[in-house]
Write a protein that holds these residues in place. Structure first.
Motif, short mmCIF file in Angstrom:
data_model
loop_
_atom_site.label_atom_id
_atom_site.label_comp_id
_atom_site.label_asym_id
_atom_site.label_seq_id
_atom_site.Cartn_x
_atom_site.Cartn_y
_atom_site.Cartn_z
N PHE A 1 0.82 -1.20 0.00
CA PHE A 1 0.00 0.00 0.00
C PHE A 1 0.86 1.26 0.00
O PHE A 1 0.51 2.25 -0.67
N ALA A 2 1.98 1.23 0.71
CA ALA A 2 2.88 2.40 0.69
C ALA A 2 3.44 2.61 -0.70
O ALA A 2 3.55 3.75 -1.18
N THR A 3 3.78 1.51 -1.37
CA THR A 3 4.30 1.61 -2.74
C THR A 3 3.25 2.18 -3.68
O THR A 3 3.56 3.03 -4.54
N SER A 4 2.01 1.71 -3.55
CA SER A 4 0.94 2.23 -4.42
C SER A 4 0.76 3.72 -4.22
O SER A 4 0.49 4.46 -5.18
N PHE A 5 0.93 4.18 -3.00
CA PHE A 5 0.81 5.63 -2.75
C PHE A 5 1.99 6.37 -3.36
O PHE A 5 1.82 7.44 -3.95
N LEU A 6 3.21 5.80 -3.21
CA LEU A 6 4.40 6.47 -3.71
C LEU A 6 4.34 6.68 -5.21
O LEU A 6 4.67 7.76 -5.72
N PHE A 7 3.98 5.63 -5.95
CA PHE A 7 3.97 5.81 -7.41
C PHE A 7 2.66 6.37 -7.93
O PHE A 7 2.56 6.74 -9.09
N GLY A 8 1.64 6.46 -7.06
CA GLY A 8 0.35 6.95 -7.52
C GLY A 8 0.03 8.38 -7.16
O GLY A 8 -0.79 9.02 -7.83
N VAL A 9 0.67 8.92 -6.12
CA VAL A 9 0.26 10.24 -5.64
C VAL A 9 0.62 11.34 -6.63
O VAL A 9 -0.17 12.28 -6.85
N VAL A 10 1.80 11.27 -7.23
CA VAL A 10 2.20 12.33 -8.17
C VAL A 10 1.31 12.34 -9.41
O VAL A 10 0.81 13.40 -9.81
N PRO A 11 1.08 11.18 -10.08
CA PRO A 11 0.14 11.21 -11.21
C PRO A 11 -1.27 11.64 -10.81
O PRO A 11 -1.95 12.33 -11.58
N ALA A 12 -1.71 11.27 -9.61
CA ALA A 12 -3.05 11.66 -9.17
C ALA A 12 -3.15 13.17 -9.01
O ALA A 12 -4.12 13.80 -9.47
N LEU A 13 -2.17 13.77 -8.36
CA LEU A 13 -2.19 15.22 -8.18
C LEU A 13 -2.06 15.93 -9.52
O LEU A 13 -2.69 16.97 -9.75
N SER A 14 -1.23 15.37 -10.41
CA SER A 14 -1.07 15.98 -11.73
C SER A 14 -2.38 15.92 -12.51
O SER A 14 -2.77 16.89 -13.18
N ALA A 15 -3.08 14.78 -12.42
CA ALA A 15 -4.34 14.63 -13.14
C ALA A 15 -5.40 15.58 -12.61
O ALA A 15 -6.24 16.09 -13.36
N ALA A 16 -5.39 15.84 -11.31
CA ALA A 16 -6.40 16.71 -10.70
C ALA A 16 -6.17 18.18 -11.03
O ALA A 16 -7.07 19.00 -10.81
N ARG A 17 -4.98 18.53 -11.54
CA ARG A 17 -4.69 19.94 -11.81
C ARG A 17 -4.91 20.32 -13.27
O ARG A 17 -4.47 21.38 -13.70
N ILE A 18 -5.51 19.47 -14.05
CA ILE A 18 -5.69 19.79 -15.47
C ILE A 18 -6.67 20.96 -15.64
O ILE A 18 -7.56 21.17 -14.81
N HIS A 19 -6.48 21.73 -16.73
CA HIS A 19 -7.39 22.83 -17.07
C HIS A 19 -8.47 22.29 -18.00
O HIS A 19 -8.17 21.76 -19.08
N ILE A 20 -9.70 22.43 -17.59
CA ILE A 20 -10.80 21.79 -18.30
C ILE A 20 -10.89 22.26 -19.74
O ILE A 20 -10.97 21.46 -20.68
N GLN A 21 -10.87 23.59 -19.95
CA GLN A 21 -11.06 24.11 -21.31
C GLN A 21 -9.91 23.70 -22.23
O GLN A 21 -10.14 23.29 -23.38
N GLU A 22 -8.68 23.80 -21.75
CA GLU A 22 -7.53 23.44 -22.59
C GLU A 22 -7.57 21.95 -22.93
O GLU A 22 -7.27 21.56 -24.07
N ALA A 23 -7.95 21.12 -21.94
CA ALA A 23 -7.99 19.68 -22.19
C ALA A 23 -9.07 19.32 -23.21
O ALA A 23 -8.88 18.46 -24.06
N LEU A 24 -10.24 20.01 -23.13
CA LEU A 24 -11.32 19.70 -24.06
C LEU A 24 -10.97 20.16 -25.47
O LEU A 24 -11.45 19.60 -26.46
N LYS A 25 -10.12 21.20 -25.60
CA LYS A 25 -9.73 21.70 -26.92
C LYS A 25 -8.61 20.89 -27.54
O LYS A 25 -8.35 20.99 -28.74
#
Length: 829
Positions: A391-415
């Motif tokens: 579980f610690a490993t899943s958090f280590l390799f998953g937290v950065v992509p998760a935070l990056s995915a949550a910061r996307i700009h909706i309009q730019e991504a849809l375009k």
């Protein structure tokens, strides 16, 4: 209600993650294989550490059993003394009981094939300190100790089962040990194994009236090992205070005559847990292995984080739609972390399976570093560790992509136009950062492995000081009391061996080269004719006893003077002291000459041994070459050789023979000659000198194999990370590459651009890795021989190797870049 809502949400996220990953089997397979290897390696190392360092010893309240450490002299050797044991037992305030014991060997005689057995002589309090009850019979009574005690014995469970057929009727019967019938009074329970490998226990010969305080300075002092059981509730601070008090008390008990020789005047006594003492040698190696597998797991986490970042970049439209429809960014993070857990669980399960196989392999092969410790096993601690690590490993390799995915700009991504904009510039920088970290950590591991490899090569090519071919060595522990003079027995065996047609030469020695079971005798010496210095400031020099044939049998070169002959031993008028002969001729080695007679001719010089009142002198008659002592990686010690033909008592000795053919083929002839002298005499520890050399290299070889394997895994992970990152960057820059080529850029220009970007990453990563290695390699300094922890050649060659592998991994994405069709790339835009 909140818990049910959370559980329902996690279940829904898990189902969605499984459906999502089903469409990307490559990612699931790569994650499972990567984590299986890395988590399996970490679980294996933790299983070893748990079995040796963490799990309590298999004795009741083992945390209260202390090893009593007594150190004195310049070498600070941990050696206890019999009078100290009696004082500790009688004067301490914190121990329930104190026990003395001494590992030894005995000969099982009166059987068809005599055998040497591992034994221990113990005080009656020994079993009380260990807190163990007998499975059958009883232990020793208080009156069953001392030189005139009844001849009784307690058997180990393994000896009782394997040699006596588990017969309970053996209680009260006798077995012959060194031809002395001993009555079996007890059998230990299965699993009791202290000292390690002991097959039977006999009462100690220590006697309070003879061996305790007050002592007579001219009498010998028995050495012994001491353990104690602390009273419940005794704190570490109380233990330290009591040991300081006992140190002062026991120092004062020694006679004033000892102060002139500084014997035991600097004695320090300490108590620390028995488990800590038993595991002290393996702790540094386990710490390094733990750090190594931990770094490999971090590299794997960075690799998987890169894969998930790429996957998140390709899912930007999907995530933007979910955000546009009202899904919160926290909900996106939870979904992404759930996918990481779903990815990690199969890898964790597979890792447990790999660890189970590895543990069984370790127990089957029993590497030299683990041979003194019990079998490795996996228990609830190992399972809990693996679950937590997964579980610690899943958090280590998953937290950065998760935070990056949550910061996307909706309009730019849809375009965005799909893969042409698969991710932001920030995501690209993050992926580069992760790759740099992977390469840097891989370089640290590779440098560490390279240093250990070079050290092993130096050790393997270390000159022994003599040719080792056709040399066979073995030990003889004579049948009889340990304190008897066995010089005539050894001389008779040596004469018989010389007559064997299977042997070229044979010799007798008190200490075998490359054997950690032997230890050289030491003593303070002075050079007669030089200004006198205080006894405590005189150098301590090793000395050993050998027969006349020792140097010729081993092939040790004579540098000057001569070796022993029959005319050397002329007794001086001075009286002998305890059998030591004044004016005894000795041979020294070159290391001794460099230390004691730099720039001088040592031949004819006289040495004084021990305190002046003993009046023992040695005359140097020859100088021989250096040979390796007990440790292959240590410099040859300064050595004084005395001859067994001097008439001094010989209590223990070993033999070295040079055979005419295969040494193993000569073994039956050797056994025949030994038994011609004594039919009950077994031989033990039979090894060729080449095998002893291999055994001396075994711990280092095992460490190199493990750390080298982990470094290889790290390189492969780093190469995979570079390949994935450069493929991602090429895909992201497809439009840019198409425009460049449409405006006239050639394939060579595109290839140069991609490889140049990779080279920049590699150079930056190598610089960071070199800095990390400079800071970390100091921790393996004690494991190196013949090479510095900052060896420039190793740092350079490993850097070149890693850079080459990484650049090769980037060729595939670079070739894909030069094959981009400008018209297709622009049409997609």
């Amino acid at each position: 209600m909140i818990e049910c809502f959370w559980l329902d949400g996690f279940t829904d996220d898990s189902r969605y993650a499984l459906r999502s990953l089903r469409s990307d089997p490559f990612l699931a397979l790569a994650a499972t294989l990567t984590l299986a290897v890395c988590i399996g390696a970490n679980t294996t190392v933790f299983s070893v550490a748990n079995s040796i360092l963490i799990r309590p010893l298999p004795y009741p309240s083992s945390d209260r059993i202390d090893w009593i450490s007594e150190r004195s002299g310049p070498a600070r050797q941990d050696v206890g003394a019999a009078p100290d044991y009696f004082s500790l037992r009688e004067q301490n305030r914190i121990f329930e009981d104190v026990a003395a014991f001494d590992p030894m060997t005995v000969n099982w005689t009166g059987v068809e094939r005599p055998e040497q057995l591992d034994a221990a002589d113990v005080s009656p309090s020994f079993f009380r300190v260990m807190g163990t009850e007998a499975m059958l019979g009883r232990f020793f009574a208080p009156e069953e100790q001392g030189p005139k005690a009844p001849t009784v014995v307690v058997l180990s469970y393994a000896f009782w089962r394997n040699r006596l057929g588990s017969d309970p009727r053996m209680l009260g019967k006798t077995i012959a040990l060194d031809r002395l019938p001993r009555t079996i009074v007890g059998v230990m329970p299965q699993g009791f194994d202290f000292p390690r490998g002991t097959q039977l226990w006999v009462p100690t010969v220590l006697d309070r009236a003879r061996d305790g305080f007050p002592i007579v300075p001219t009498n010998g002092i028995f050495e012994t090992l001491i353990i104690a059981r602390r009273k419940p509730g005794v704190t570490p601070r109380q233990t330290v205070t009591e040991m300081d008090r006992l140190t002062s008390f026991i120092r004062a008990e020694y006679p004033k005559e000892f102060r002139t020789t500084a014997f035991r005047t600097d004695l320090t006594i300490a108590a620390f847990p028995l488990q800590e003492h038993l595991t002290g040698q393996v702790r540094p190696a386990l710490a390094i292995l733990t750090g190594t597998v931990g770094l490999v797991l971090l590299i794997a986490c960075a690799n998987l984080a890169n894969l998930l970042l790429a996957r998140a970049g390709s899912r930007q439209r999907e995530l933007a739609v979910r955000l546009a429809l009202g899904s919160g960014r926290g909900r996106i993070i939870r979904q992404m972390l759930t996918e990481s857990v779903v990815l990690a669980v199969p890898g964790g399960l597979a890792g447990i399976g790999l660890a189970w196989l590895a543990v069984h392999a370790l127990n089957a092969t029993k590497p030299a570093i683990l041979v003194r410790y019990p079998a490795i096993s996996m228990d609830w601690r190992v399972l809990a560790f693996t679950i937590a690590l997964t579980f610690a490993t899943s958090f280590l390799f998953g937290v950065v992509p998760a935070l990056s995915a949550a910061r996307i700009h909706i309009q730019e991504a849809l375009k965005s136009a799909g893969l042409a904009h698969s991710g932001t510039r920030g995501a690209a920088r993050l992926r580069k950062t992760l790759v740099v970290a992977e390469i840097s950590v891989s370089l640290i591991l590779l440098i560490g492995a390279g240093l250990l490899v070079r050290s092993l090569v130096h050790l393997a090519h270390t000159e022994l000081g003599f040719p080792s071919d056709h040399l066979l060595s073995f030990r003889l522990r004579p049948v009889g009391p340990f304190d008897r003079n066995y010089a005539p027995f050894y001389a008779a065996v040596l004469d018989r061996l010389k007559q064997s047609p299977a042997l070229r030469t044979a010799t007798l020695t008190a200490d075998l080269p490359l054997s950690d079971e032997d230890f050289y005798q030491t003593g303070r010496i002075r050079v007669l004719g030089r200004p006198s210095i205080a006894f405590a400031q005189r150098p301590i020099i090793n000395n050993t006893e050998v027969s006349r044939e020792f140097f010729r049998t081993l092939g040790i070169p004579l540098k000057s003077g001569r070796i022993f002959d029959a005319h050397d031993f002329v007794r001086s008028p001075a009286p002998a002291y305890h059998g030591l002969i004044p004016s005894e001729p000795v041979v020294v080695n070159e290391a001794f000459v460099r230390r004691m007679f730099p720039g001088e001719d040592p031949l004819g010089k006289r040495l004084g041994f021990g305190p002046d009142q003993i009046n023992v002198t040695w005359t140097i008659v020859g100088v021989v070459g250096n040979i390796r002592g007990a440790a292959l990686g240590a410099d040859p010690p300064a050595m004084i050789y005395r001859c067994t033909c001097s008439g001094d008592p010989v209590f223990r000795a070993s033999f070295i023979v040079r055979t005419k053919g295969d040494p193993q083929q000569a073994l039956p002839a050797i056994e025949q000659q030994v038994r011609a002298v004594d039919r009950d005499q077994p031989i033990s520890d039979v090894k060729t000198m080449d095998r002893r050399r291999d055994a001396a290299l075994a711990p280092e070889r095992f460490e190199v194999i493990l750390i080298g394997s982990f470094a290889g895994i790290a390189i492969l992970l780093a190469a995979a990370g570079v390949y994935g990152t450069m493929s991602y960057l090429v895909t992201r820059r497809t439009r840019e590459i198409g425009i460049r080529m449409a405006m006239g850029a050639g394939q060579a220009d595109v290839l140069r651009m991609v490889l140049g970007e990779t080279t920049a990453l590699v150079l930056f990563a190598i610089a960071a890795g070199l800095g990390g290695a400079w800071a970390v390699t100091r921790y393996i300094r004690s494991m190196l021989y013949g090479v510095s922890e900052l060896d420039p050649a190793t740092f350079l060659l490993t850097s070149i190797l890693l850079a080459t592998v990484v650049l090769i991994a980037s060729i595939g994405p670079a070739r894909r870049a030069v094959r981009v069709d400008p018209m297709t790339a622009l049409r997609e835009e």
